[in-house]
Scaffold this active site. Structure first.
Site, PDB file in Angstrom:
ATOM      1  N   TYR A 131      43.330  34.035  32.358  1.00  0.00           N
ATOM      2  CA  TYR A 131      44.577  34.146  31.573  1.00  0.00           C
ATOM      3  C   TYR A 131      45.657  33.289  30.716  1.00  0.00           C
ATOM      4  O   TYR A 131      46.028  33.699  29.929  1.00  0.00           O
ATOM      5  CB  TYR A 131      44.648  35.230  32.247  1.00  0.00           C
ATOM      6  CG  TYR A 131      43.476  36.633  32.383  1.00  0.00           C
ATOM      7  CD1 TYR A 131      42.908  36.425  32.726  1.00  0.00           C
ATOM      8  CD2 TYR A 131      44.307  38.098  31.087  1.00  0.00           C
ATOM      9  CE1 TYR A 131      41.801  37.158  33.166  1.00  0.00           C
ATOM     10  CE2 TYR A 131      42.983  38.482  31.117  1.00  0.00           C
ATOM     11  CZ  TYR A 131      41.628  38.846  32.529  1.00  0.00           C
ATOM     12  OH  TYR A 131      40.706  39.724  32.254  1.00  0.00           O
ATOM     13  N   LYS A 182      34.784  32.340  44.102  1.00  0.00           N
ATOM     14  CA  LYS A 182      33.377  31.334  43.616  1.00  0.00           C
ATOM     15  C   LYS A 182      33.810  30.014  43.854  1.00  0.00           C
ATOM     16  O   LYS A 182      32.673  29.569  43.057  1.00  0.00           O
ATOM     17  CB  LYS A 182      33.240  31.584  42.120  1.00  0.00           C
ATOM     18  CG  LYS A 182      31.768  30.961  41.633  1.00  0.00           C
ATOM     19  CD  LYS A 182      30.695  32.090  42.641  1.00  0.00           C
ATOM     20  CE  LYS A 182      29.560  31.804  41.777  1.00  0.00           C
ATOM     21  NZ  LYS A 182      28.252  32.816  42.525  1.00  0.00           N
ATOM     22  N   ASP A 215      29.702  37.609  43.238  1.00  0.00           N
ATOM     23  CA  ASP A 215      28.393  38.031  42.988  1.00  0.00           C
ATOM     24  C   ASP A 215      28.167  39.080  44.045  1.00  0.00           C
ATOM     25  O   ASP A 215      28.030  40.060  43.969  1.00  0.00           O
ATOM     26  CB  ASP A 215      27.991  37.625  42.666  1.00  0.00           C
ATOM     27  CG  ASP A 215      27.268  35.997  43.356  1.00  0.00           C
ATOM     28  OD1 ASP A 215      28.542  35.575  44.275  1.00  0.00           O
ATOM     29  OD2 ASP A 215      26.467  35.106  43.643  1.00  0.00           O
ATOM     30  N   ASP A 239      39.752  41.868  37.093  1.00  0.00           N
ATOM     31  CA  ASP A 239      39.491  42.375  35.902  1.00  0.00           C
ATOM     32  C   ASP A 239      38.453  42.948  36.360  1.00  0.00           C
ATOM     33  O   ASP A 239      38.035  44.368  36.074  1.00  0.00           O
ATOM     34  CB  ASP A 239      39.803  41.185  34.806  1.00  0.00           C
ATOM     35  CG  ASP A 239      39.162  43.076  33.303  1.00  0.00           C
ATOM     36  OD1 ASP A 239      39.671  44.336  33.011  1.00  0.00           O
ATOM     37  OD2 ASP A 239      38.667  41.794  32.364  1.00  0.00           O
ATOM     38  N   ASP A 243      37.106  47.162  37.190  1.00  0.00           N
ATOM     39  CA  ASP A 243      36.306  48.419  35.837  1.00  0.00           C
ATOM     40  C   ASP A 243      35.243  48.891  37.381  1.00  0.00           C
ATOM     41  O   ASP A 243      34.523  50.133  36.869  1.00  0.00           O
ATOM     42  CB  ASP A 243      36.144  47.986  35.403  1.00  0.00           C
ATOM     43  CG  ASP A 243      36.720  47.948  33.739  1.00  0.00           C
ATOM     44  OD1 ASP A 243      37.955  47.729  33.544  1.00  0.00           O
ATOM     45  OD2 ASP A 243      36.407  48.121  32.631  1.00  0.00           O
TER      46      ASP A 243
END
Ligand code: NAD
Ligand code: IPM
Ligand code: MN
Length: 351
Positions: A131, A182, A215, A239, A243
């Site tokens: 970001y 990751k 994942d 982020d 959700d």
């Protein structure tokens, strides 16, 4: 108050109405100051985050209640980058706390899962990662175009969010902290996360630690959400999984968040965006904004008030006084009015 764009301008006034009712019922005093920062101001005046805004917020305000930013007329999203990401970075709001809590068993899309299964806190690193806006575009618009977006991870940044997650677990008596990254593919950036996590967790011997690749975390959150108490992850992954978590607990209309700097002015907002597809219709769900207000009030030290706000939200869900996204037929304002009445009535209960 920074209502922002789209449904931010619909849900924040309702949250304020409820906060005013709360203040009156408990003889607290709130001073609200509203700022019109957002797409409209950007389009008409060219101003995103006004000069001096950060210092003013830091020095003159206890907290910020924020709606959402995003407007189809600003496809670059420049104003959101300057205002929302700008405040996260410049106020150094390094913790993005996104609780996932199922408040009513009917709201989850998962079969046979209840309130006990769907209760976790997601800590999203909020000041670095992909970001930061480091990168560039080379040979734009040509067949040889190159786009680079750098993933910036600092030792200090990674350590403080991981430490915050463990401290939170300790403070709340929670047993399990899961760090997700990751590192199997991002062998530089997330190798740092691995090493810092290995070091910090040693200081929290009573807390069970665990690592999942992002994942797998996404899959496990759906398969068996009850296995998580506290999740800590980087900015972008946080982020996304927040959700996902929001939907497990009834959808974006209900999810709150706190952008926190433990030593300075913090910012509270619903997780959702400006929802241009429903903006202006008066049907946006204000509960996420009200729950964000509860987080704000709790952060300010008014724990009982925060609980009152949450109780009002629970009552609305129980009695099906909800907006269309949750299958009800109330408008944003009708639900705000109902919540304000509930909160005003709590005075009688307390007295
Ligand atoms: P969104 O969260 O705005 O909407 C996603 C979906 O959820 C839409 O169908 C919307 O109608 C629904 N929804 C969201 N909040 C709701 C509510 N309170 N009540 C009922 N339904 C609700 O995400 P998007 O459509 O991907 O993004 C729209 C704009 O918002 C974009 O410009 C995006 O960049 C911005 N955005 C801003 C923030 C923020 O300011 N923190 C967060 C997310 C997205
Ligand atoms: C959020 C939003 C923002 C983010 C966007 C609007 C930049 O999706 O707060 O979750 O990605 O942080
Ligand atoms: Mn988001």
């Amino acid at each position: 108050m920074i209502p922002g764009d789209g449904i931010g301008r619909e849900v924040i006034p309702e949250a304020c109405k409820v906060l005013r009712a709360m203040a009156e019922a408990s003889r607290r005093k709130f001073d609200f100051v509203e700022f019109d920062w957002g797409a409209e101001k950007f389009l008409s005046e060219g101003v995103t985050l006004p000069a001096g805004a950060v210092e003013m917020l830091r020095n003159d305000f206890d907290a910020i209640l924020f709606g959402a930013l995003g407007d189809p007329r600003v496809p670059s999203n420049k104003h959101a980058a300057d205002i929302l990401l700008g405040l996260r970075f410049k106020l150094d709001l390094f913790v993005n706390a996104r609780p996932v809590e199922l408040l009513d068993p009917r709201l989850t899309p998962l079969r046979d899962r209840g309130e006990r299964d769907i209760r976790m806190m997601i800590f999203r690193e909020n000041t670095e990662g992909l970001y930061v806006g480091v990168g560039g575009i080379f040979k734009k618009g040509t067949p040889d175009e190159v786009a680079v977006q750098e993933d910036v991870n600092t030792r200090k940044g990674v350590e403080r969010i991981i430490r915050y997650a463990f401290d939170y677990a300790r403070r709340k008596g929670l047993k399990r902290v899961c760090m997700s990254d990751k590192s199997n593919a991002l062998t530089f950036a997330h190798d740092l996360w691995q090493r810092v996590f290995a070091e910090v967790r040693k200081e929290y011997a009573e807390i069970e630690w665990r690592h999942l690749y992002i994942d797998t975390l996404a899959m496990e959150m759906v398969r068996d959400p009850g296995q998580f108490d506290v999740i800590v992850t980087c900015n972008l992954f946080g982020d996304i999984v927040s959700d996902l978590g929001a939907q497990l607990a009834g959808g974006l209309g209900l999810a709150p968040s706190g952008n926190i700097n433990p030593e300075s002015t913090s910012l509270f907002e619903p997780v959702h965006g400006s929802a241009p597809n429903i903006a202006g219709k008066g049907i946006a769900n204000p509960l996420g904004a009200v729950l964000a207000s509860a987080m704000m009030v709790e952060h300010l030290g008014w724990t009982a008030n925060a609980e009152n706000l949450r109780q009002a939200v629970r009552a609305a869900l129980r009695e099906n006084r909800v907006t269309p996204d949750l299958g009800g037929n109330l408008s944003t304002r009708e639900l705000g009015d109902w919540l304000a009445d509930q909160v005003a009535g709590q005075r009688a209960a307390q007295a």
